[in-house]
Design a protein around this motif. Structure first.
Motif, PDB file in Angstrom:
ATOM      1  N   LEU A  56       0.831  -1.206   0.000  1.00  0.00           N
ATOM      2  CA  LEU A  56       0.000   0.000   0.000  1.00  0.00           C
ATOM      3  C   LEU A  56       0.864   1.254   0.000  1.00  0.00           C
ATOM      4  O   LEU A  56       0.583   2.226  -0.715  1.00  0.00           O
ATOM      5  N   SER A  57       1.935   1.219   0.805  1.00  0.00           N
ATOM      6  CA  SER A  57       2.821   2.378   0.885  1.00  0.00           C
ATOM      7  C   SER A  57       3.557   2.607  -0.424  1.00  0.00           C
ATOM      8  O   SER A  57       3.641   3.737  -0.930  1.00  0.00           O
ATOM      9  N   MET A  58       4.096   1.539  -1.008  1.00  0.00           N
ATOM     10  CA  MET A  58       4.854   1.661  -2.241  1.00  0.00           C
ATOM     11  C   MET A  58       3.972   2.107  -3.404  1.00  0.00           C
ATOM     12  O   MET A  58       4.411   2.872  -4.270  1.00  0.00           O
ATOM     13  N   LEU A  59       2.740   1.651  -3.433  1.00  0.00           N
ATOM     14  CA  LEU A  59       1.828   2.086  -4.495  1.00  0.00           C
ATOM     15  C   LEU A  59       1.568   3.586  -4.388  1.00  0.00           C
ATOM     16  O   LEU A  59       1.518   4.291  -5.398  1.00  0.00           O
ATOM     17  N   GLY A  60       1.417   4.063  -3.161  1.00  0.00           N
ATOM     18  CA  GLY A  60       1.250   5.500  -2.960  1.00  0.00           C
ATOM     19  C   GLY A  60       2.482   6.279  -3.350  1.00  0.00           C
ATOM     20  O   GLY A  60       2.404   7.329  -3.998  1.00  0.00           O
ATOM     21  N   VAL A  61       3.649   5.747  -2.982  1.00  0.00           N
ATOM     22  CA  VAL A  61       4.911   6.402  -3.338  1.00  0.00           C
ATOM     23  C   VAL A  61       5.093   6.406  -4.847  1.00  0.00           C
ATOM     24  O   VAL A  61       5.505   7.402  -5.447  1.00  0.00           O
ATOM     25  N   GLY A  62       4.764   5.273  -5.487  1.00  0.00           N
ATOM     26  CA  GLY A  62       4.894   5.180  -6.938  1.00  0.00           C
ATOM     27  C   GLY A  62       3.974   6.145  -7.661  1.00  0.00           C
ATOM     28  O   GLY A  62       4.364   6.772  -8.656  1.00  0.00           O
ATOM     29  N   ALA A  63       2.755   6.275  -7.154  1.00  0.00           N
ATOM     30  CA  ALA A  63       1.815   7.212  -7.770  1.00  0.00           C
ATOM     31  C   ALA A  63       2.312   8.644  -7.641  1.00  0.00           C
ATOM     32  O   ALA A  63       2.200   9.447  -8.585  1.00  0.00           O
ATOM     33  N   LEU A  64       2.885   8.977  -6.499  1.00  0.00           N
ATOM     34  CA  LEU A  64       3.418  10.322  -6.291  1.00  0.00           C
ATOM     35  C   LEU A  64       4.619  10.577  -7.199  1.00  0.00           C
ATOM     36  O   LEU A  64       4.764  11.656  -7.775  1.00  0.00           O
ATOM     37  N   LEU A  65       5.474   9.558  -7.354  1.00  0.00           N
ATOM     38  CA  LEU A  65       6.644   9.688  -8.221  1.00  0.00           C
ATOM     39  C   LEU A  65       6.217   9.911  -9.668  1.00  0.00           C
ATOM     40  O   LEU A  65       6.818  10.710 -10.394  1.00  0.00           O
ATOM     41  N   ALA A  66       5.169   9.201 -10.091  1.00  0.00           N
ATOM     42  CA  ALA A  66       4.688   9.347 -11.459  1.00  0.00           C
ATOM     43  C   ALA A  66       4.023  10.703 -11.681  1.00  0.00           C
ATOM     44  O   ALA A  66       3.998  11.215 -12.802  1.00  0.00           O
ATOM     45  N   THR A  67       3.497  11.289 -10.596  1.00  0.00           N
ATOM     46  CA  THR A  67       2.793  12.564 -10.715  1.00  0.00           C
ATOM     47  C   THR A  67       3.741  13.739 -10.787  1.00  0.00           C
ATOM     48  O   THR A  67       3.617  14.620 -11.652  1.00  0.00           O
TER      49      THR A  67
END
Length: 208
Positions: A56-67
């Motif tokens: 869950l944390s990594m998916l959030g981090v990944g989404a932020l990185l992509a944004t």
């Protein structure tokens, strides 16, 4: 992920999982009450719980990185500050941990599920991973590969740590009841978190 980054992540994770917290206390309480039979199911539950929280944390981090790269950098600064704050909190907590043996007969499935719930659904776990994991993520490298490496490493260490605590529950109980030992654990963990946060902040400043 470079071997140097992985080694730093693995060493940091190994120290972090050793610090007594709600998950370790649950594993110890089952070990004290149920014996060696509790070690494997509770360790599996801890591993699955950490996997859930990290995903869950990594998916959030990944989404932020992509944004936004800027927002991702800001998250790293905030994460470094959060690690320092957690370290200060560890220094200020009490020197006793209450671990009561769970003597009621529990099935392996129940112990596994309980360990998973305590580990995965603790909001502090997800918040911690959101602050901790980005410090080792390279925005220019493949994110999925880094996510796989980080999760497999941390989950393996968490599983081994939980097994160790569960199998050595009788000795751990004496340690948990020792106020001096618990105080040293908390101060060592707090010092490590403060150092990690400051080192991360210094690295960010140097790169900037």
């Amino acid at each position: 992920m470079t071997i140097e980054t992985w080694l730093a992540f693995a060493a940091t994770s190994a120290i972090l999982v050793l610090i007594p917290g709600p998950t370790v206390l649950l594993v110890v309480s089952y070990g004290l009450g149920q014996g060696w039979r509790a070690a494997l199911p509770t360790a599996v539950g801890v591993a699955l719980g950490d996997f859930t929280a990290m995903t869950l944390s990594m998916l959030g981090v990944g989404a932020l990185l992509a944004t936004s790269a800027a927002l991702f950098t800001a998250l790293k600064w905030i994460g470094a500050a959060y690690l320092v704050w957690l370290g200060i909190r560890l220094w200020s907590v009490g020197e006793t941990l209450d671990t009561r043996p769970r003597r009621e007969r529990a099935s392996a499935a129940k112990m596994l599920g309980h360990a998973w719930l305590v580990t995965a659904l603790n909001p502090k776990s997800i918040t911690f991973f959101v602050a901790f994991l980005p410090q080792f993520v390279d925005p220019t490298a493949d994110f999925a590969t880094q996510m796989l490496v980080c999760e497999s490493t941390f989950v393996a260490l968490a599983f081994a740590n939980a097994c160790g605590y569960g199998l050595a529950a009788s000795r751990v109980r004496a340690l948990v009841g020792n106020t001096r030992a618990v105080g040293l654990f908390n101060k060592a963990g707090g010092t490590f978190l403060i150092g990690a946060g400051l080192a991360t902040a210094a690295a960010r400043a140097t790169h900037s």
